[in-house]
Design an enzyme around this catalytic site. Structure first.
Site: not given
Length: 344
Positions: A45, A146, A204, A226, A231, A248, A251-252
């Site tokens: 990204t 959603d 995001r 997060d 950013e 952020h 997801g790491y």
């Protein structure tokens, strides 16, 4: 064939060398001159793929080892015939781990009982669906919002946003960044939330109006952030008010990075017909990082909190970030990928 690859993507060194001329660069500083004769890009990204970068280049395909696509000007790529693909769902397990370690960790710190709570999930894509499944396993009542899926599949499994906000004790955000989601979490959104409700954002930063979140914090329960609106620059007021703050990295996970790289490699392989790489997947080279199954049945809330913290001690990430928020980029770059846990 020539490929330019973000050097920070794990597991990828040496994969394409038998088939292509490969150049590894810093994804954040990658410029037009660096990629002018490249046939394909493998990025994260940090690389903004727009006219400024791509005009006058030979790029035909962009593979991003991330779930997000907001760093890619998709309209520009469509008009220029540049194929692009993301690593959809690669980080869902890591995000799920983050959400529940953060939820149970902050509940323990504030002596909040979670039994009987309603868990509201906004965005039912890969991450939201994974979080919803674990929430149901743990006994939460789950509400999903959603609009895109509700339109395609029918409304029976989904609820409207106002209902979710009014009824949820926990609100977790899992939407992509689009024109319709940018700034959607604002003062009106927070005014509809229950007093004392958890707020968790791992999607995001720009979907949240941070000043409105700061104003709403006296009404809210634990706030877990997060992703940040500007950013890598961090709103220090929000940082100090948040119960958990991280750079952020939700997801790491080790598995998430394996999947992200695998999907990116497969995209390039299928585009150029490199059949040996169609099913590529990085080997697990560190045994201690293999995903682990955890049985949560019949555990008390305290036992659950301890189990989540054992498998992912999230407060360490929070502490490291608070010590040096100005090192946002470096903290992400040097992050020690954690193993995932999953429930059955």
């Amino acid at each position: 064939m020539k490929l330019v690859i973000d050097r920070s993507i794990p597991f990828i060194n040496g994969v394409f060398e038998p088939y292509a001329e490969v150049k590894y660069l810093d994804g954040m500083t990658m410029g037009r001159d660096d990629i002018r004769d490249a046939d394909g890009l493998v990025i994260r990204t940090r690389t903004k793929c727009n006219a400024e970068l791509l005009d006058g280049t030979a790029v035909k395909v962009i593979a991003t080892a991330s779930i997000g696509t907001d760093h890619i000007d998709r309209q520009y790529c469509l008009e220029r015939g540049i194929f692009h693909k993301n690593a959809s769902g690669c980080n869902a397990g890591g995000v799920m781990n983050y959400v529940f370690s953060a939820l149970y960790g902050t509940a323990a710190r504030h002596s909040i009982q979670l039994q009987g709570a309603t868990f509201g999930i906004i965005g039912a894509g890969n991450c939201g669906t994974r979080v919803a499944g674990t929430a149901r396993t743990l006994g939460f009542k789950v509400l999903l919002n959603d609009p895109v899926r509700a339109l395609a599949e029918g409304p029976s499994a989904f609820c409207d946003l106002d209902t979710l906000l009014q009824e949820s004790d926990i609100v977790s955000i899992h939407v992509p960044l689009t024109e319709s989601t940018r700034g959607m979490i604002n003062s009106s959104f927070f005014s509809k939330m229950k007093y004392g409700a958890f707020f968790i954002n791992t999607s995001r930063g720009k979907v949240v109006v941070e000043d409105d979140l700061i104003a709403a914090i006296p009404k809210l329960g634990p706030v877990i952030i997060d992703t940040w609106e500007n950013e890598p620059f961090v709103n220090h007021t929000l940082l100090h008010l948040a119960d958990i703050a991280t750079p952020h990295i939700a997801g790491y996970s080790y598995q998430g990075k394996q999947y992200g790289t695998a999907y990116a490699v497969r995209t390039i392989a299928r585009f150029f017909g490199l059949k040996d790489l169609y099913d590529y997947f990085p080997e697990t080279t560190v045994k201690d990082l293999e995903a682990v199954k955890v049985d949560f049945h019949d555990m008390t809330q305290g036992q659950l909190a301890a189990t989540f913290q054992y498998n992912y001690p999230i407060f360490t990430d929070d502490f490291m970030f608070r010590m040096a928020p100005e090192n946002f980029i470096q903290l992400r770059k040097d992050y020690q990928y954690r193993r995932e846990f999953y429930v059955e």
